[in-house]
Write an enzyme that holds these catalytic residues in place. Structure first.
Site, PDB file in Angstrom:
ATOM      1  N   GLU A 231     -34.921  80.479  41.592  1.00 52.99           N
ATOM      2  CA  GLU A 231     -34.359  80.670  40.249  1.00 52.99           C
ATOM      3  C   GLU A 231     -34.912  81.937  39.599  1.00 52.99           C
ATOM      4  O   GLU A 231     -35.816  81.862  38.751  1.00 52.99           O
ATOM      5  CB  GLU A 231     -34.634  79.454  39.361  1.00 52.99           C
ATOM      6  CG  GLU A 231     -33.823  78.227  39.733  1.00 52.99           C
ATOM      7  CD  GLU A 231     -33.980  77.085  38.736  1.00 52.99           C
ATOM      8  OE1 GLU A 231     -34.816  77.192  37.820  1.00 52.99           O
ATOM      9  OE2 GLU A 231     -33.268  76.070  38.893  1.00 52.99           O
TER      10      GLU A 231
ATOM     11  N   GLU B 233     -29.506  73.127  43.740  1.00 53.76           N
ATOM     12  CA  GLU B 233     -30.318  72.274  42.865  1.00 53.76           C
ATOM     13  C   GLU B 233     -29.504  71.874  41.658  1.00 53.76           C
ATOM     14  O   GLU B 233     -28.901  72.721  40.997  1.00 53.76           O
ATOM     15  CB  GLU B 233     -31.592  73.001  42.423  1.00 53.76           C
ATOM     16  CG  GLU B 233     -32.483  72.159  41.509  1.00 53.76           C
ATOM     17  CD  GLU B 233     -33.745  72.905  41.103  1.00 53.76           C
ATOM     18  OE1 GLU B 233     -34.353  73.550  41.975  1.00 53.76           O
ATOM     19  OE2 GLU B 233     -34.105  72.866  39.914  1.00 53.76           O
TER      20      GLU B 233
END
Length: 584
Positions: free
Chosen positions: A168, A256
């Site tokens: 991320e 995710e």
């Protein structure tokens, strides 16, 4: 290059690169959606396909940080997930910072254990270089290259392995300036040992900026781009970005996602999660849920104290875990037990009038309806209304001067959930709930409990206590805040029962740094019937440069209000006349 899982090839490759002996494979029977039946996956025109060129979808769960919850990552737990949950992919989340690989390189041994278990169990496995607090992947680029060089040398001959090279990226990190250049250095390291392994590349803003990658994709084959979402935070705007990327012909992998808010807690938001599941499955987008852990947070799949080696019954799964298990079974194997029984409704409150009591509560995720129950003492409830479709009800059979006790339960096709917390009310003659100004009430909950992050997330609901319907197009809400930096602000509607397309937000400067967001409604929003409500409106505001807010001095913000309740620090107007709330 098409890979096999033969022991002979593993032996030859092990000798040729002089590395540790590859894991021994077992001969356990495999469902049709596992590796032995589908082989080396590939990306063709943005779609994940198996070795025969047929469209293919992965669905599974991710570990939490291996340095914290590594005990849940083992062959026994993964076998249970394969056989009981029906999943075909597992993600090993190896944090780089936060006591992860950079300061504790031994955590990679748990990654190896996960990969070797997946190979033995005939499953796919994602090796996740889990950057988070170290927001720019270039910070530890050389370590990433060394790590993926080792992993691809060890396991590159197996079609099971997928590489996620930047979880991320965040904090102002952009695709063009930071992430793409990083990927252009890391991917060749993998390709030297694994010429056709799938590589997932994270995108900006915590892997939400997949549209930027779609506008300037990498030139490598068999690459996909990560999108991460949390159902309580991210809505239609992010689905639109995924569609934009797919229409551009690039591969999207939701490596995710959580049933909670982006913090990992809050919720669980099962209705919003289902909307996301339906979206991903309709587009054949592969997905991996967060997370396999017994942490005391909404997104964790296991209840505290659950066994680390599988064998979990329904009671040992959290609400999120029950839902995710069912969705994996539905997605890959045709389903099993039906929806999860909904939890107890929260936020039940009453408003006593003349010979009636009005009730309102926060919706329970997964509910098809609600049973309203009443008693004249604390217990022994009788159902006075069954299968109520909304989140409010008015008891018109109440006697003045009598104290009543109420609870509400949620129901769906799997059964009835537990009762809510009990509330009481005593109707009185002449009590008109405050007259006209009390007919319409605004309720609020904080979608984000952090006052200093980069988003404001007010969630609102309008309830009609009156005796006649009200057109939403005649109403507007004002939410008051301080614009401390004076920067431009963008608004999004993540989800609304009346449809985000029917909501408009304008920011109005009152004086100095004092502002309000005016929320108004199109004619398509319809009306609120007597005793009913508008349904939730999940709004989100952020500065155009994604810098942080300071909501601690915002008049309308209350980070401690995490379930819907009447909130008079927002104001409501009907045809320009204030009918609810107090101005600052």
């Amino acid at each position: 290059m098409k890979k096999t899982v033969s022991i002979c090839l593993a032996f030859v490759m092990a000798l040729s690169v002089a590395i540790a002996v590859a894991p021994e494979l077992t001969s356990e029977a495999a469902p049709a959606d596992l590796v032995s039946q589908n082989g080396q996956l590939q990306v063709v025109n943005g779609q994940l396909r198996n070795s025969s060129g047929q469209p293919f979808q992965l669905a599974g769960i991710s570990s939490h940080g291996l340095q914290w919850f590594g005990e849940f990552v083992n062959e026994d737990s993964m076998r249970w997930l394969r056989d009981d949950w029906g999943m075909n992919v597992f993600r090993a989340a190896m944090y780089t910072a936060e006591d992860g690989y950079i300061t504790n390189p031994s955590v990679k041994e748990k990654v190896k254990e996960a990969v070797e278990a997946a190979i033995a169990l005939d499953m796919y496995i994602v090796i996740d270089w889990h950057i988070l607090e170290d927001n720019n992947p270039n910070q530890y680029k050389e370590q990433a290259k060394d790590f993926f060089r080792e992993m691809s040398a060890l396991y590159g001959q197996y079609p099971n392995v997928i590489y996620e090279i930047a979880n991320e990226p965040n904090g102002g990190v952009t695709w063009n300036n930071d992430i793409k250049p990083y990927a252009q250095e890391v991917i060749p390291v993998i390709r030297a040992n694994d010429p056709d392994g799938i590589v997932i590349v994270g995108t900006g803003t915590w892997s939400q900026d997949v549209h930027h990658a779609a506008d300037n994709p990498l030139s490598f084959s068999d690459v996909m781009y990560a999108t991460h979402f949390y159902a309580g935070t991210h809505g239609q705007f992010l689905r639109d970005r995924i569609d934009y990327a797919l229409n551009k012909g690039v591969g999207v992998f939701v490596s995710e996602w959580g049933t909670s808010a982006a913090s990992g807690d809050g919720g669980v938001y099962l209705n919003e999660s289902q909307q996301w599941i339906d979206f991903m499955n309709s587009r054949n987008v592969s997905w991996i849920n967060w997370s396999l852990a017994d942490k005391n947070e909404s997104s964790a799949a296991l209840m505290p104290g659950a066994s680390p080696t599988g064998g979990w019954n329904q009671a040992q799964l959290s609400t999120s875990g029950q839902f995710v298990r069912e969705q994996i079974l539905n997605t890959l194997n045709g389903g099993s037990q039906g929806p999860v029984i909904p939890p107890a409704p929260s936020g039940l409150s009453t408003n006593a009038g003349d010979s009636h009591v009005s009730l309102i509560w926060s919706g329970a995720d997964g509910a098809d309806g609600y049973h309203v129950k009443r008693s004249t003492w604390p217990g022994g409830y009788t159902t006075i209304a069954a299968n109520v479709s909304g989140i409010s009800y008015t008891d018109h059979n109440a006697l003045n001067g009598t104290t009543y006790y109420y609870v509400v339960s949620a129901v769906n096709s799997s059964g009835e959930g537990p009762n809510s917390t009990q509330v009481s009310a005593t109707p009185q003659a002449g009590n008109n709930n405050g007259g006209t100004s009390g007919d319409l009430v605004v309720q609020y909950q904080a979608g984000d409990t952090s006052a200093t992050d980069n988003q404001m997330k007010p969630q609102l609901n309008i309830h009609n206590n009156g005796n006649s319907p009200v057109n939403l197009a005649d109403l507007s809400i004002r939410y008051y805040f301080t614009n401390d930096s004076g920067k431009a602000i963008n608004s999004f509607c993540d989800w609304a029962q009346i449809g985000c397309s029917n909501i408009t937000v304008n920011f109005v400067q009152v004086a100095g740094n004092q502002y309000y967001a005016e929320i108004s409604f199109a004619s398509g929003a319809g009306s609120i019937s007597a005793g009913a409500d508008s349904g939730q409106m999940q709004l989100r505001f952020h500065y155009s440069d994604w810098s942080n807010f300071n909501e601690s001095n915002d008049y309308s913000y209350n980070g401690g209000q995490t379930s819907f309740a009447d909130w008079d620090q927002v104001t409501l107007y009907e045809n320009g006349t204030q009918v609810w709330g107090n101005q600052p």
